[in-house]
Design a protein around this motif. Structure first.
Motif, PDB file in Angstrom:
ATOM      1  N   MET A  25       0.855  -1.181   0.000  1.00 40.11           N
ATOM      2  CA  MET A  25       0.000   0.000   0.000  1.00 40.11           C
ATOM      3  C   MET A  25       0.899   1.242   0.000  1.00 40.11           C
ATOM      4  SD  MET A  25      -3.140   1.130   0.053  1.00 40.11           S
ATOM      5  CE  MET A  25      -3.838  -0.497   0.213  1.00 40.11           C
ATOM      6  N   ILE A  26       0.509   2.197  -0.814  1.00 41.81           N
ATOM      7  CA  ILE A  26       1.248   3.455  -0.899  1.00 41.81           C
ATOM      8  C   ILE A  26       0.316   4.604  -0.543  1.00 41.81           C
ATOM      9  CG2 ILE A  26       2.346   5.082  -2.496  1.00 41.81           C
ATOM     10  CD1 ILE A  26       3.722   2.801  -3.812  1.00 41.81           C
ATOM     11  N   GLY A  27       0.789   5.478   0.316  1.00 38.79           N
ATOM     12  CA  GLY A  27       0.080   6.711   0.616  1.00 38.79           C
ATOM     13  C   GLY A  27       0.536   7.785  -0.360  1.00 38.79           C
ATOM     14  N   ILE A  28      -0.402   8.613  -0.781  1.00 40.13           N
ATOM     15  CA  ILE A  28      -0.073   9.732  -1.670  1.00 40.13           C
ATOM     16  C   ILE A  28      -0.619  11.002  -1.051  1.00 40.13           C
ATOM     17  CG2 ILE A  28      -0.503  10.772  -3.931  1.00 40.13           C
ATOM     18  CD1 ILE A  28      -0.544   7.928  -5.081  1.00 40.13           C
ATOM     19  N   LEU A  29       0.253  11.971  -0.857  1.00 39.54           N
ATOM     20  CA  LEU A  29      -0.134  13.266  -0.308  1.00 39.54           C
ATOM     21  C   LEU A  29      -0.065  14.298  -1.429  1.00 39.54           C
ATOM     22  CD1 LEU A  29      -0.852  14.744   2.395  1.00 39.54           C
ATOM     23  CD2 LEU A  29       1.567  15.424   2.461  1.00 39.54           C
ATOM     24  N   LEU A  30      -1.214  14.838  -1.792  1.00 33.71           N
ATOM     25  CA  LEU A  30      -1.262  15.852  -2.848  1.00 33.71           C
ATOM     26  C   LEU A  30      -0.974  17.220  -2.239  1.00 33.71           C
ATOM     27  CD1 LEU A  30      -4.390  14.599  -4.826  1.00 33.71           C
ATOM     28  CD2 LEU A  30      -1.967  14.113  -5.251  1.00 33.71           C
ATOM     29  N   ALA A  31       0.172  17.786  -2.630  1.00 37.28           N
ATOM     30  CA  ALA A  31       0.627  19.058  -2.067  1.00 37.28           C
ATOM     31  C   ALA A  31       1.136  19.996  -3.156  1.00 37.28           C
ATOM     32  CB  ALA A  31       1.723  18.800  -1.030  1.00 37.28           C
ATOM     33  N   ALA A  32       0.570  19.886  -4.360  1.00 36.30           N
ATOM     34  CA  ALA A  32       1.060  20.678  -5.487  1.00 36.30           C
ATOM     35  C   ALA A  32       0.128  21.820  -5.870  1.00 36.30           C
ATOM     36  CB  ALA A  32       1.287  19.776  -6.698  1.00 36.30           C
ATOM     37  N   GLY A  33      -0.907  22.047  -5.101  1.00 34.47           N
ATOM     38  CA  GLY A  33      -1.868  23.096  -5.439  1.00 34.47           C
ATOM     39  C   GLY A  33      -1.331  24.491  -5.167  1.00 34.47           C
ATOM     40  N   PHE A  34      -2.069  25.485  -5.632  1.00 30.08           N
ATOM     41  CA  PHE A  34      -1.651  26.881  -5.474  1.00 30.08           C
ATOM     42  C   PHE A  34      -2.360  27.600  -4.344  1.00 30.08           C
ATOM     43  CE2 PHE A  34      -0.098  25.936  -9.661  1.00 30.08           C
ATOM     44  CZ  PHE A  34       1.119  26.599  -9.690  1.00 30.08           C
ATOM     45  N   SER A  35      -3.378  27.018  -3.757  1.00 26.69           N
ATOM     46  CA  SER A  35      -4.060  27.584  -2.583  1.00 26.69           C
ATOM     47  C   SER A  35      -4.480  29.028  -2.809  1.00 26.69           C
ATOM     48  CB  SER A  35      -3.146  27.488  -1.358  1.00 26.69           C
ATOM     49  OG  SER A  35      -2.632  26.201  -1.211  1.00 26.69           O
ATOM     50  N   ARG A  36      -5.080  29.322  -3.925  1.00 27.67           N
ATOM     51  CA  ARG A  36      -5.427  30.703  -4.275  1.00 27.67           C
ATOM     52  C   ARG A  36      -6.413  31.342  -3.292  1.00 27.67           C
ATOM     53  NH1 ARG A  36      -4.732  28.039  -9.308  1.00 27.67           N
ATOM     54  NH2 ARG A  36      -3.003  28.950 -10.446  1.00 27.67           N
ATOM     55  N   ARG A  37      -7.306  30.543  -2.707  1.00 25.14           N
ATOM     56  CA  ARG A  37      -8.276  31.115  -1.759  1.00 25.14           C
ATOM     57  C   ARG A  37      -7.625  31.542  -0.445  1.00 25.14           C
ATOM     58  NH1 ARG A  37     -12.834  26.623  -1.575  1.00 25.14           N
ATOM     59  NH2 ARG A  37     -11.071  25.329  -2.127  1.00 25.14           N
TER      60      ARG A  37
ATOM     61  N   ALA B 154       7.292  -1.805  -4.966  1.00 21.38           N
ATOM     62  CA  ALA B 154       6.454  -3.013  -5.001  1.00 21.38           C
ATOM     63  C   ALA B 154       5.129  -2.801  -4.270  1.00 21.38           C
ATOM     64  CB  ALA B 154       7.210  -4.185  -4.376  1.00 21.38           C
ATOM     65  N   GLU B 155       5.120  -1.951  -3.263  1.00 22.32           N
ATOM     66  CA  GLU B 155       3.909  -1.706  -2.479  1.00 22.32           C
ATOM     67  C   GLU B 155       2.759  -1.159  -3.318  1.00 22.32           C
ATOM     68  OE1 GLU B 155       7.379  -1.344   0.433  1.00 22.32           O
ATOM     69  OE2 GLU B 155       6.983  -0.888  -1.665  1.00 22.32           O
ATOM     70  N   ALA B 156       3.074  -0.608  -4.487  1.00 21.26           N
ATOM     71  CA  ALA B 156       2.028  -0.079  -5.363  1.00 21.26           C
ATOM     72  C   ALA B 156       1.085  -1.186  -5.825  1.00 21.26           C
ATOM     73  CB  ALA B 156       2.638   0.619  -6.572  1.00 21.26           C
ATOM     74  N   GLY B 157       1.526  -2.425  -5.769  1.00 21.37           N
ATOM     75  CA  GLY B 157       0.687  -3.543  -6.146  1.00 21.37           C
ATOM     76  C   GLY B 157      -0.482  -3.770  -5.202  1.00 21.37           C
ATOM     77  N   ASP B 158      -0.436  -3.131  -4.013  1.00 16.07           N
ATOM     78  CA  ASP B 158      -1.527  -3.252  -3.036  1.00 16.07           C
ATOM     79  C   ASP B 158      -2.573  -2.163  -3.186  1.00 16.07           C
ATOM     80  OD1 ASP B 158      -0.295  -5.469  -1.864  1.00 16.07           O
ATOM     81  OD2 ASP B 158       0.897  -4.201  -0.538  1.00 16.07           O
ATOM     82  N   GLY B 159      -2.237  -1.088  -3.879  1.00 12.60           N
ATOM     83  CA  GLY B 159      -3.171   0.015  -4.050  1.00 12.60           C
ATOM     84  C   GLY B 159      -2.644   1.310  -3.455  1.00 12.60           C
ATOM     85  N   PHE B 160      -3.548   2.297  -3.385  1.00 15.19           N
ATOM     86  CA  PHE B 160      -3.157   3.664  -3.033  1.00 15.19           C
ATOM     87  C   PHE B 160      -4.180   4.285  -2.095  1.00 15.19           C
ATOM     88  CE2 PHE B 160      -2.429   2.489  -7.422  1.00 15.19           C
ATOM     89  CZ  PHE B 160      -1.050   2.552  -7.517  1.00 15.19           C
ATOM     90  N   VAL B 161      -3.697   5.070  -1.157  1.00 13.62           N
ATOM     91  CA  VAL B 161      -4.569   5.890  -0.320  1.00 13.62           C
ATOM     92  C   VAL B 161      -4.165   7.332  -0.575  1.00 13.62           C
ATOM     93  CG1 VAL B 161      -5.268   6.491   2.017  1.00 13.62           C
ATOM     94  CG2 VAL B 161      -4.940   4.095   1.401  1.00 13.62           C
ATOM     95  N   ILE B 162      -5.110   8.106  -1.097  1.00 16.34           N
ATOM     96  CA  ILE B 162      -4.820   9.467  -1.546  1.00 16.34           C
ATOM     97  C   ILE B 162      -5.379  10.471  -0.547  1.00 16.34           C
ATOM     98  CG2 ILE B 162      -5.162  11.113  -3.420  1.00 16.34           C
ATOM     99  CD1 ILE B 162      -5.598   8.487  -5.188  1.00 16.34           C
ATOM    100  N   ALA B 163      -4.487  11.325  -0.044  1.00 15.77           N
ATOM    101  CA  ALA B 163      -4.856  12.335   0.946  1.00 15.77           C
ATOM    102  C   ALA B 163      -4.450  13.717   0.443  1.00 15.77           C
ATOM    103  CB  ALA B 163      -4.178  12.037   2.284  1.00 15.77           C
TER     104      ALA B 163
END
Length: 193
Positions: free
Chosen positions: A1-13, A90-99
């Motif tokens: 299992m792989i965790g993914i943290l999305l931190a590429a936004g521009f936070s315009r608000r 290899a952990e990607a073979g278990d799936g992803f948790v996106i936060a």
């Protein structure tokens, strides 16, 4: 299992300041708090950031995350970048948790529950707090190709809609799954957790 943290936004608000580098009431930086919760539940976690956010990248690496940069500006592009990078593990073979990096109040136990559902065979898993779906969202590895091909600002929402009959909702008592920080007022507001 792989965790993914999305931190590429521009936070315009949020205004001119980079919200992900702002201190929360407990003193932790917003994105670092979200990262710590995610990596506590999923030891192999990848953060995807803008190339110009070197300070945040260094802080997240120090917290134990792998980092990858995305030059595109849409949410889907950053997620696709992280999914492509995850092929190195290899952990990607278990799936992803996106936060999301602007959701620092999600409890590690909730994140673990989402990951567990995916490992137990769920195609898509989402926490639910009092009838409101939230984050993080788990995807089985069978969605890798579709996640890699995402475009635009909708992110993985299109996949969740397309496969609505395969979404497993996890009732929880974690208001952090619906509590994000979009404005400076959100940063100082007392969270509902």
């Amino acid at each position: 299992m792989i965790g993914i943290l999305l931190a590429a936004g521009f936070s315009r608000r949020f205004g001119a300041a980079d919200k992900l580098l702002q201190a929360m009431p407990d003193g932790r930086l917003l994105a670092v708090a979200a990262a710590e919760n995610l990596i506590q539940a999923i030891p192999l976690t990848i953060a995807v950031l803008r190339p110009d956010n070197k300070v945040l990248a260094a802080l997240l690496r120090k917290a134990g995350l792998k980092t990858v940069f995305c030059t595109e500006q849409e949410m889907a592009d950053s997620l696709a970048t992280a999914i492509r990078y995850s092929a190195n593990f290899a952990e990607a073979g278990d799936g992803f948790v996106i936060a999301l990096a602007d959701m620092p109040y999600i409890k590690p136990l909730t994140i673990s529950a989402v990951a567990h559902e995916i490992c137990a065979g769920a195609a898509i898993a989402m926490p639910d707090y009092q009838g409101q779906r939230g984050h993080p969202v788990g995807f089985s590895a069978k969605f890798r190709d579709e996640l890699e091909k995402l475009k635009g600002d909708e992110g993985a929402r299109a996949i969740v809609k397309r496969y609505a009959d395969q979404v497993h909702l996890l009732p929880c008592e974690d208001a952090g799954i619906i509590t994000d920080v979009d404005t400076p007022a959100d940063l100082v507001a007392k969270p509902r957790i």
